[in-house]
Design a protein around this motif. Structure first.
Motif, mmCIF file in Angstrom:
data_model
loop_
_atom_site.group_PDB
_atom_site.id
_atom_site.type_symbol
_atom_site.label_atom_id
_atom_site.label_comp_id
_atom_site.label_asym_id
_atom_site.label_seq_id
_atom_site.Cartn_x
_atom_site.Cartn_y
_atom_site.Cartn_z
ATOM 1 N N MET A 116 33.096 -43.525 -68.129
ATOM 2 C CA MET A 116 34.306 -43.278 -67.340
ATOM 3 C C MET A 116 34.219 -43.909 -65.959
ATOM 4 O O MET A 116 35.200 -44.461 -65.463
ATOM 5 C CB MET A 116 34.569 -41.778 -67.208
ATOM 6 C CG MET A 116 35.101 -41.132 -68.468
ATOM 7 S SD MET A 116 35.508 -39.390 -68.219
ATOM 8 C CE MET A 116 36.987 -39.525 -67.223
ATOM 9 N N VAL A 173 40.592 -45.101 -65.181
ATOM 10 C CA VAL A 173 40.445 -43.646 -65.164
ATOM 11 C C VAL A 173 41.225 -43.081 -63.975
ATOM 12 O O VAL A 173 41.175 -43.608 -62.872
ATOM 13 C CB VAL A 173 38.954 -43.265 -65.075
ATOM 14 C CG1 VAL A 173 38.786 -41.768 -64.888
ATOM 15 C CG2 VAL A 173 38.218 -43.704 -66.318
ATOM 16 N N THR A 174 41.945 -42.009 -64.240
ATOM 17 C CA THR A 174 42.782 -41.395 -63.199
ATOM 18 C C THR A 174 42.011 -40.341 -62.403
ATOM 19 O O THR A 174 40.954 -39.861 -62.830
ATOM 20 C CB THR A 174 44.008 -40.723 -63.834
ATOM 21 O OG1 THR A 174 43.559 -39.624 -64.640
ATOM 22 C CG2 THR A 174 44.808 -41.701 -64.692
ATOM 23 N N GLN A 216 41.423 -37.143 -64.315
ATOM 24 C CA GLN A 216 40.345 -37.301 -65.293
ATOM 25 C C GLN A 216 38.981 -37.216 -64.613
ATOM 26 O O GLN A 216 38.053 -36.585 -65.142
ATOM 27 C CB GLN A 216 40.485 -38.635 -66.037
ATOM 28 C CG GLN A 216 41.650 -38.671 -66.994
ATOM 29 C CD GLN A 216 41.885 -40.073 -67.557
ATOM 30 O OE1 GLN A 216 41.785 -41.074 -66.850
ATOM 31 N NE2 GLN A 216 42.206 -40.122 -68.847
ATOM 32 N N PHE A 230 38.263 -33.586 -63.751
ATOM 33 C CA PHE A 230 37.818 -32.854 -64.936
ATOM 34 C C PHE A 230 36.366 -33.209 -65.268
ATOM 35 O O PHE A 230 35.556 -32.339 -65.594
ATOM 36 C CB PHE A 230 38.742 -33.148 -66.126
ATOM 37 C CG PHE A 230 38.338 -32.423 -67.377
ATOM 38 C CD1 PHE A 230 38.518 -31.056 -67.487
ATOM 39 C CD2 PHE A 230 37.776 -33.109 -68.440
ATOM 40 C CE1 PHE A 230 38.135 -30.373 -68.640
ATOM 41 C CE2 PHE A 230 37.400 -32.442 -69.597
ATOM 42 C CZ PHE A 230 37.579 -31.074 -69.694
ATOM 43 N N LEU A 231 36.024 -34.494 -65.152
ATOM 44 C CA LEU A 231 34.651 -34.929 -65.386
ATOM 45 C C LEU A 231 33.696 -34.237 -64.409
ATOM 46 O O LEU A 231 32.632 -33.754 -64.807
ATOM 47 C CB LEU A 231 34.546 -36.453 -65.250
ATOM 48 C CG LEU A 231 33.137 -37.037 -65.333
ATOM 49 C CD1 LEU A 231 32.537 -36.799 -66.715
ATOM 50 C CD2 LEU A 231 33.171 -38.528 -65.009
#
Length: 91
Positions: A37, A43-44, A47, A50-51
């Protein structure tokens, strides 16, 4: 009315080892996913957030496992020293 006694938790080291192994495996898999990622410019921000949450949870698990295993090592070392009539080792 009669109160029921509180449930007693028992320690099952085999089950604990299996759970810890699964948590460590999932953490390793998450690290690979994180590397992918972070290398992807598409990748936003949500995102990545969340990661970061998942990585934080995984790090918390790994830290708990390390502390638990360290405590078990100290306990074993102290027990071995006592059975041999020695003082506990400095760890």
């Amino acid at each position: 009315m009669t109160e029921r006694p509180a449930a007693t938790l028992t320690f099952d080291s085999g089950l604990t080892d299996q759970i810890e192994a699964a948590q460590l495996a999932m953490s390793a898999e998450l690290l690979g996913h994180a590397a992918d990622m972070l290398g992807d410019r598409a990748v936003t921000a949500p995102q990545l957030r969340f990661l970061a949450e998942c990585l934080t949870e995984a790090l918390r698990d790994v830290h708990r496992i390390a502390e638990s295993r360290g405590a078990r090592l100290v306990s074993l070392a102290c027990g071995e020293a006592q059975s041999a009539g020695e003082s506990a080792p400095d760890l």
